[in-house]
Design an enzyme around this catalytic site. Structure first.
Site, short mmCIF file in Angstrom:
data_model
loop_
_atom_site.label_atom_id
_atom_site.label_comp_id
_atom_site.label_asym_id
_atom_site.label_seq_id
_atom_site.Cartn_x
_atom_site.Cartn_y
_atom_site.Cartn_z
N GLY A 72 -58.69 35.43 14.93
CA GLY A 72 -59.47 35.82 15.93
C GLY A 72 -58.68 36.53 17.01
N THR A 73 -58.30 34.79 16.92
CA THR A 73 -57.31 34.59 18.63
C THR A 73 -55.99 35.56 18.33
OG1 THR A 73 -57.74 32.60 19.13
CG2 THR A 73 -56.15 33.01 19.66
N ASN A 151 -69.89 33.06 21.28
CA ASN A 151 -70.26 31.95 20.44
C ASN A 151 -71.37 31.26 21.02
OD1 ASN A 151 -67.56 32.68 22.19
ND2 ASN A 151 -67.72 30.43 22.04
N GLN A 179 -67.73 36.53 16.09
CA GLN A 179 -69.58 36.52 15.93
C GLN A 179 -69.75 37.18 15.54
OE1 GLN A 179 -70.01 32.65 15.77
NE2 GLN A 179 -68.36 31.92 16.49
N SER A 199 -62.85 37.36 12.16
CA SER A 199 -61.93 35.89 11.20
C SER A 199 -63.24 35.23 10.62
CB SER A 199 -61.94 34.97 12.69
OG SER A 199 -61.73 33.58 12.65
N HIS A 201 -63.07 32.69 8.90
CA HIS A 201 -63.61 31.16 9.18
C HIS A 201 -65.62 31.00 9.25
CE1 HIS A 201 -63.08 29.00 13.00
NE2 HIS A 201 -62.13 29.99 13.49
N THR A 236 -45.53 37.51 6.42
CA THR A 236 -46.03 38.53 4.82
C THR A 236 -47.26 37.53 4.34
OG1 THR A 236 -43.67 37.16 3.71
CG2 THR A 236 -45.75 36.67 1.67
N CYS A 323 -63.60 19.09 26.65
CA CYS A 323 -63.18 17.57 27.25
C CYS A 323 -61.67 17.53 27.61
CB CYS A 323 -63.30 16.38 25.85
SG CYS A 323 -63.14 15.09 26.48
N1 PLP Z 1 -63.83 34.86 19.50
C1 PLP Z 1 -64.79 34.29 19.39
C2 PLP Z 1 -66.20 34.94 19.69
C3 PLP Z 1 -65.28 33.15 19.02
O1 PLP Z 1 -65.98 32.61 18.34
C4 PLP Z 1 -63.95 32.78 18.33
C5 PLP Z 1 -63.77 31.25 17.59
O2 PLP Z 1 -64.09 29.81 17.68
C6 PLP Z 1 -62.80 33.36 18.22
C7 PLP Z 1 -62.97 33.98 18.92
C8 PLP Z 1 -61.44 32.97 18.06
O3 PLP Z 1 -61.01 32.42 16.81
P1 PLP Z 1 -60.34 32.45 15.62
O4 PLP Z 1 -60.92 30.88 15.82
O5 PLP Z 1 -60.60 33.12 14.25
O6 PLP Z 1 -58.47 32.10 16.08
#
Ligand code: PLP
Length: 390
Positions: A72-73, A151, A179, A199, A201, A236, A323
């Site tokens: 997602g990032t 999130n 999310q 994302s 996961h 890839t 932290c």
């Molecule tokens: N955006 C939101 C709202 C998220 O909660 C997260 C992950 O915690 C991300 C982006 C980032 O996703 P990834 O962990 O796949 O980079």
């Protein structure tokens, strides 16, 4: 999960066994490179196509609008940079003060490169007033980038209204739906958003695989240059994880008619019991919110310490604080909502998932009040000792 009380599904999710099964063939005999022309490669390419259709179906997109990537990032970085490339003379970015670090860190970096960032404030209940967005737009605005669902609090932003405003002003819009996807219905075919981050996961699939939706009419500039994903994302493809992502999306779509209501009922009962305790309040509005998320502040409790005690009892949740170098920073989301640093440091996020049962909720509701009372008692003992000494 062998007795573990996992209440941290917004952090990540366990892999669904059906998702693991969908993944395994591509780690074994189906190891081919999807760009290879022989049948081993073509099989891998067809797994990518199936996954593209499954992920597209979850969000109401065309398969050709889904670009697989690493997370997602990456999706968020690609989307924002892509929007900025459309008109390099425009140097203004609108985002909010409660975004995920994927957006915040990029925008902070862009600010050092001469971009002007508007960090839209949120209301005390975590919601976004779209009038503030409207007021922030200038002739120089290059992109609007906002969360679909937060999130930490689960608060849903008014994406339809945001998209209408962005469309009327002809400003590219990126939405971070990491999310939201799989937890609430998403139909991108009827929403004016150019880019949407996803994302795997958070959907019971592995970490390290994500996707960017790019509307077929949107201008797009790749972040990684290469031939894969039709030149839109070089590298890839991670076939096994993408196949898993596809299966997870299919399962999430099948569950959408019922799962949110079940989770919402469990979450509401859980939250009601905790809110009935002294000194407990919810951070954020009751609605509109993801059905699985509950962010609560427990007066007089150091959340980081509570996490350690919960961990000893097999309960995982999150403090929503980072932290760094020995100091615990209060959550930027909660302070943006007007909580004091102490209130934010006393806050815990519980995020439920599909395997949680009523019995799990009952066990958690036995542990949480006990730990909270213990911490408060220790704190008041400590306070008394300090008063006696001073
Ligand atoms: N955006 C939101 C709202 C998220 O909660 C997260 C992950 O915690 C991300 C982006 C980032 O996703 P990834 O962990 O796949 O980079």
């Amino acid at each position: 999960m062998s007795g573990l009380l996992y209440f941290d599904h917004n952090a990540t999710t366990p892999i669904d066994p059906r998702v693991r099964d969908a993944m395994l063939p591509w780690l074994e005999d189906g190891f081919g490179n999807p760009s290879s022309v022989y049948s081993l490669g073509r099989r891998a390419a067809s797994a990518l196509q199936t996954a593209r259709e499954q992920v597209a179906a979850l969000v109401g997109a065309d398969p050709g609008e889904i670009i697989f990537n690493s997370c997602g990032t990456e999706a968020t970085n690609t989307a924002i940079l892509s929007a900025l490339a459309i008109d390099p003379d425009r140097r203004h970015i609108i985002t909010s003060s409660v975004e995920h670090s994927a957006t915040i860190k990029l925008c902070e970096h862009l600010a050092t490169r001469g971009y002007e960032i508007t960090w839209l404030p949120v209301e005390k209940d975590g919601t976004l007033d779209e009038e503030r967005l409207l007021a922030a737009i200038t002739a120089d605005t290059a992109v609007i980038s906002l969360l679909w669902a937060n999130n930490e609090t689960g608060i849903l932003f008014p994406v339809e209204k945001i998209a209408r405003i962005a469309g009327e002003k002809r400003i590219p819009l990126h939405l971070d739906a990491v999310q939201a996807a799989g937890k609430v219905p998403i139909n991108l075919s009827s929403l004016n958003a150019q880019y949407v981050s996803l994302s795997a996961h958070k959907l019971y699939a592995p970490k390290g695989v994500g996707a960017l939706y790019v509307n077929r009419r949107a201008r797009y500039t790749p972040l990684f240059r290469g031939s894969q994903e039709e030149g839109r994302r070089g590298g890839t493809q991670n076939v096994a994880s993408i196949a898993a992502f596809g299966k997870a999306a299919e399962l999430a779509l099948e569950a959408l008619p019922e799962a949110p209501a079940r989770l919402g009922a469990l979450r509401d009962g859980f939250e009601r019991t905790l809110l009935a305790l002294d000194g407990v309040r919810r951070n954020g509005a009751q609605e509109p919110r993801l059905p699985n998320t509950s962010n609560l502040s427990f007066e007089g409790v150091e959340a980081e310490t509570a996490l350690l005690l919960f961990d000893q009892e097999g309960l995982c949740c999150s403090a929503g604080s980072a932290c760094s170098s020995g100091s615990v920073n209060p959550s930027h989301v909660l302070t943006a909502m007007g909580l004091s640093r102490d209130e934010a440091r006393a806050s815990l996020r519980f995020s439920l998932g599909k395997t949680i049962t009523e019995a799990d909720i009952d066990r958690a509701l036995e542990i949480i009040p006990r730990v909270v009372s213990k911490l408060r008692a220790e704190r008041s003992d400590g306070a008394l000792v300090r008063t006696a000494v001073s």
